[in-house]
Each structure stands twice: as structure tokens, then as C-alpha cells.
Design a protein around this motif. Structure first.
Motif, PDB file in Angstrom:
ATOM      1  N   ILE A  70       0.846  -1.202   0.000  1.00 24.13           N
ATOM      2  CA  ILE A  70       0.000   0.000   0.000  1.00 24.13           C
ATOM      3  C   ILE A  70       0.886   1.259   0.000  1.00 24.13           C
ATOM      4  O   ILE A  70       0.608   2.235  -0.694  1.00 24.13           O
ATOM      5  CB  ILE A  70      -0.940  -0.019   1.232  1.00 24.13           C
ATOM      6  N   LEU A  71       1.976   1.215   0.761  1.00 30.11           N
ATOM      7  CA  LEU A  71       2.850   2.388   0.880  1.00 30.11           C
ATOM      8  C   LEU A  71       3.867   2.482  -0.252  1.00 30.11           C
ATOM      9  O   LEU A  71       4.426   3.541  -0.492  1.00 30.11           O
ATOM     10  CB  LEU A  71       3.573   2.364   2.230  1.00 30.11           C
ATOM     11  N   ALA A  72       4.118   1.375  -0.915  1.00 25.10           N
ATOM     12  CA  ALA A  72       5.102   1.374  -2.007  1.00 25.10           C
ATOM     13  C   ALA A  72       4.516   0.626  -3.200  1.00 25.10           C
ATOM     14  O   ALA A  72       5.007  -0.444  -3.579  1.00 25.10           O
ATOM     15  CB  ALA A  72       6.396   0.715  -1.529  1.00 25.10           C
ATOM     16  N   VAL A 119     -10.041  -3.996   5.587  1.00 25.84           N
ATOM     17  CA  VAL A 119     -10.456  -3.350   6.844  1.00 25.84           C
ATOM     18  C   VAL A 119      -9.858  -1.942   6.934  1.00 25.84           C
ATOM     19  O   VAL A 119     -10.545  -0.978   7.299  1.00 25.84           O
ATOM     20  CB  VAL A 119     -10.071  -4.223   8.066  1.00 25.84           C
ATOM     21  N   LYS A 120      -8.607  -1.806   6.538  1.00 24.95           N
ATOM     22  CA  LYS A 120      -7.983  -0.466   6.565  1.00 24.95           C
ATOM     23  C   LYS A 120      -8.759   0.507   5.666  1.00 24.95           C
ATOM     24  O   LYS A 120      -8.880   1.689   5.972  1.00 24.95           O
ATOM     25  CB  LYS A 120      -6.527  -0.538   6.101  1.00 24.95           C
ATOM     26  N   ALA A 121      -9.280  -0.018   4.544  1.00 22.74           N
ATOM     27  CA  ALA A 121     -10.008   0.838   3.608  1.00 22.74           C
ATOM     28  C   ALA A 121     -11.294   1.383   4.231  1.00 22.74           C
ATOM     29  O   ALA A 121     -11.841   2.387   3.773  1.00 22.74           O
ATOM     30  CB  ALA A 121     -10.320   0.061   2.334  1.00 22.74           C
ATOM     31  N   GLU A 122     -11.795   0.741   5.289  1.00 23.01           N
ATOM     32  CA  GLU A 122     -13.024   1.177   5.981  1.00 23.01           C
ATOM     33  C   GLU A 122     -12.704   2.017   7.215  1.00 23.01           C
ATOM     34  O   GLU A 122     -13.579   2.285   8.034  1.00 23.01           O
ATOM     35  CB  GLU A 122     -13.823  -0.055   6.433  1.00 23.01           C
ATOM     36  N   THR A 123     -11.419   2.370   7.365  1.00 21.61           N
ATOM     37  CA  THR A 123     -10.920   2.957   8.608  1.00 21.61           C
ATOM     38  C   THR A 123     -10.590   4.434   8.435  1.00 21.61           C
ATOM     39  O   THR A 123     -10.166   4.851   7.365  1.00 21.61           O
ATOM     40  CB  THR A 123      -9.645   2.155   8.998  1.00 21.61           C
ATOM     41  N   ALA A 294      -5.806   6.038   5.466  1.00 22.75           N
ATOM     42  CA  ALA A 294      -5.860   5.753   6.921  1.00 22.75           C
ATOM     43  C   ALA A 294      -4.453   5.643   7.513  1.00 22.75           C
ATOM     44  O   ALA A 294      -4.212   6.067   8.646  1.00 22.75           O
ATOM     45  CB  ALA A 294      -6.638   4.458   7.161  1.00 22.75           C
ATOM     46  N   ILE A 295      -3.524   5.102   6.740  1.00 18.95           N
ATOM     47  CA  ILE A 295      -2.135   4.988   7.235  1.00 18.95           C
ATOM     48  C   ILE A 295      -1.483   6.372   7.285  1.00 18.95           C
ATOM     49  O   ILE A 295      -0.819   6.736   8.256  1.00 18.95           O
ATOM     50  CB  ILE A 295      -1.307   4.026   6.355  1.00 18.95           C
ATOM     51  N   ASN A 296      -1.708   7.180   6.231  1.00 19.87           N
ATOM     52  CA  ASN A 296      -1.130   8.528   6.213  1.00 19.87           C
ATOM     53  C   ASN A 296      -1.697   9.391   7.337  1.00 19.87           C
ATOM     54  O   ASN A 296      -1.005  10.210   7.913  1.00 19.87           O
ATOM     55  CB  ASN A 296      -1.389   9.205   4.863  1.00 19.87           C
TER      56      ASN A 296
END
Ligand code: 13P
Ligand code: SF4
Length: 302
Positions: A70-72, A119-123, A294-296
Motif C-alpha cells: 500500500i505504501l510502495a 479493513v484499513k479501507a473502511e478505517t 488511513a495509514i497517512n
């Protein structure tokens, strides 16, 4: 191939293919020894994004490799054994989280990085064990949905004063470290400090001196005045702790605290992954964009 030859071939392929090996602190010793970087979930995500390479061989579990992808997105991410999954991350699906959001309309969602991309995509914002209290404390809302780790949720709630609606997930490895194990080890080593990972149970954490992510344990060990430390987490961390602090003694709180998924990775599989450039971890672009947000957001808050 013998171990020495495997290592030689891995190093040759790494150079030829502009590849790097990232390994989590719980990886088998032989993997930690050949890795270019060993760290906790947060440090590995940062490395994945920043390191100059065409290929990353991710030695850890699936959600970590997915986070790297996702990050790279332009790098090829290889996970040497696709069965290396985190059972806690698999305790909640995207559908489960959508259902939970329906039960608590309008509430912000914080997800531990130990979750799938879906799940991250819903976060709204991710967190790791190293920054969970900071992330939750920085949100203005008094009540927040927190998934999937009920133990981390309990710890974060106590330390942030927020009301957390927690999913009932847990890490089976940390869950099996019980108060009796801590008490037994304290009796055996009365002068030792006790350190625990925040995935440990709420009846274990009050018995320990410090609560730290794996990366924080590595950083704090050389600074600590304690000569003996009992460590309540997965036993893979002991390799680095002992190697980097030969003057100190480290004891596992529970010797059987072994994450078998982390241990699925070995030298042979790393070699095959590099040679064949698979198994590759792919995340669908739309999903990755939402998960990345969500990570950013975590990086902005912590
Ligand atoms: P850390 O982020 O502390 O490395 O933890 C990851 C993990 O899977 C703990 O069980
Ligand atoms: Fe998942 Fe627990 Fe293994 Fe960490 S130790 S990867 S949380 S099962």
C-alpha cells in the motif's frame, strides 16, 4: 543447498534484482541475520516506503506485506509463504467493520495496523502498538470504534481516557501469556524488570513494569538500568535483545509464546521467492488508495 550456499545465493540475487529483505522482530534468527532491516510494524512500513529497491522480500506476516504494498505500490512485494497470516488480523473482515459502523453511526474508526487492506479501507486512521495511545488521544471525539484487538483497546482506553467500542479480537500468542507465567518468572528472577507488549491481557499488564512495542523494547534495552528483564511477548524478540545487549539477561515470560505464522518463513523460501519473484502480494488500486489514506492519517497524528 546448504545454509552457507543459500545465503550466498540470496545475496547474489538481491544484488542482481535490486532487492532488499525486511524482517519483523519475531522472525526466525536465520532470517533476522540476513535481513537488511529488522524492526517493528511501524518501522518496517517506513522502510518499505523509503528504501530504494525494485523488490522487497517481506519476512513477516501477510498484513505487513500488504501494508508495504500500500505504501510502495511501485515496488514488487514478495511474501515467501502466503500462509504466513496473522490470526488476529483475520478475526475481522470488511463486512464485520461495516456492520460495526452501522451499530455506531458517525463514530470514527481506529484500526490497529494488524488488519487486512479491506479493513484499513473502511478505517479513518490506523495505529500501531508504538503509537496507539497517541493516535487515539489526538482525536477530538470522546467515543471511538477500535478494531480488532480488545486487549490493546483496553490499554489505550485506560491511557487516553476515551471510550472505545472494541472488536472482540485478540492475538492468540499474547493471550496465552497469563498472570501465573509472570508471577512464576518474577519469583525465579526477583531482581528482574518485566516488560510486556500491549497485546497482552488486561490481567497481565498491571503486573509489569513497562508496556512497549517490539521496536520500543529494542530501543529501551540499552538505556535501561535493569540487568535482567523478563519479556512478555513473542520469543523471537529475544534474539536481537540478547545480541545487542550482551551485558544484560533477557528471559521469556512464556517460552511457548511462539507465533507459528511468523516462523513459516525460512532461508529456502526466501531464496525461492527471490529466484521466482513470487509469491507476490497485490492490493487492488482503489482499495490501496483508501487504506493508504488511513495509514497517512496515522503518520500525521502520531
Ligand atoms: P509490533 O508493532 O510491536 O512489532 O507488533 C506487531 C505484532 O504483530 C505483535 O504481535
Ligand atoms: Fe499476529 Fe500475534 Fe503473530 Fe503478531 S504475534 S503476527 S499479532 S498472531
Amino acid at each position: 543447498m546448504r545454509k552457507n550456499e543459500l545465503i550466498k545465493e540470496i545475496n547474489r540475487l538481491k544484488k542482481e534484482k535490486r532487492a532488499v529483505i525486511l524482517a519483523h522482530n519475531y522472525q526466525p534468527e536465520e532470517i533476522q541475520e540476513i535481513a537488511d532491516f529488522v524492526g517493528d510494524s511501524l518501522e518496517l512500513s517506513r522502510q518499505a516506503a523509503e528504501v530504494e529497491a525494485d523488490i522487497i522480500v517481506f519476512c513477516g506476516v501477510h498484513f505487513m506485506a500488504e501494508t508495504a504494498k500500500i505504501l510502495a505500490p511501485q515496488k514488487k512485494i514478495l511474501l515467501p509463504d502466503l500462509r504466513a497470516r496473522c490470526p488476529m488480523a483475520d478475526m475481522i473482515t470488511g463486512d464485520d467493520l461495516r456492520w460495526m459502523k452501522g451499530q455506531h453511526p458517525g463514530k470514527k474508526v481506529v484500526a490497529y495496523v494488524n488488519t487486512t487492506a479491506e479493513v484499513k479501507a473502511e478505517t479513518d486512521v490506523c495505529c500501531t502498538s508504538a503509537n496507539a495511545v497517541k493516535v487515539v488521544s489526538s482525536l477530538p471525539e470522546a467515543e471511538i470504534i477500535f478494531v480488532p484487538d480488545r486487549n490493546l483497546a483496553d490499554y489505550v482506553s485506560r491511557n487516553s481516557g476515551k471510550k472505545l467500542q472494541a472488536w472482540d479480537g485478540y492475538c492468540p500468542i499474547h493471550e496465552e501469556i497469563k498472570p501465573k507465567h509472570i508471577e512464576r518468572m518474577k519469583k525465579k528472577h526477583p531482581g528482574a524488570e518485566v516488560w510486556a507488549h500491549p497485546e497482552c491481557r488486561p490481567d497481565v499488564l498491571p503486573l509489569v513494569d513497562r508496556i512497549l512495542s517490539t521496536g520500543q523494547m529494542i530501543k529501551e534495552a540499552p538505556k535501561s538500568g535493569a540487568g535482567e528483564i523478563i519479556v512478555a511477548t513473542e520469543v523471537g524478540i529475544l534474539h536481537r535483545l540478547r545480541k545487542e545487549n550482551p551485558d544484560k539477561k533477557f528471559y521469556p515470560a512464556r517460552e511457548k509464546a511462539i507465533c507459528k505464522n511468523m516462523k513459516r518463513i525460512n532461508l529456502k523460501k526466501v531464496y525461492r521467492a527471490l529466484l521466482l519473484e513470487r509469491p507476490e502480494v497485490i492490493v487492488e488500486a482503489g482499495l490501496a488508495d483508501r487504506a493508504r489514506e488511513a495509514i497517512n492519517q496515522m503518520v500525521r497524528l502520531a
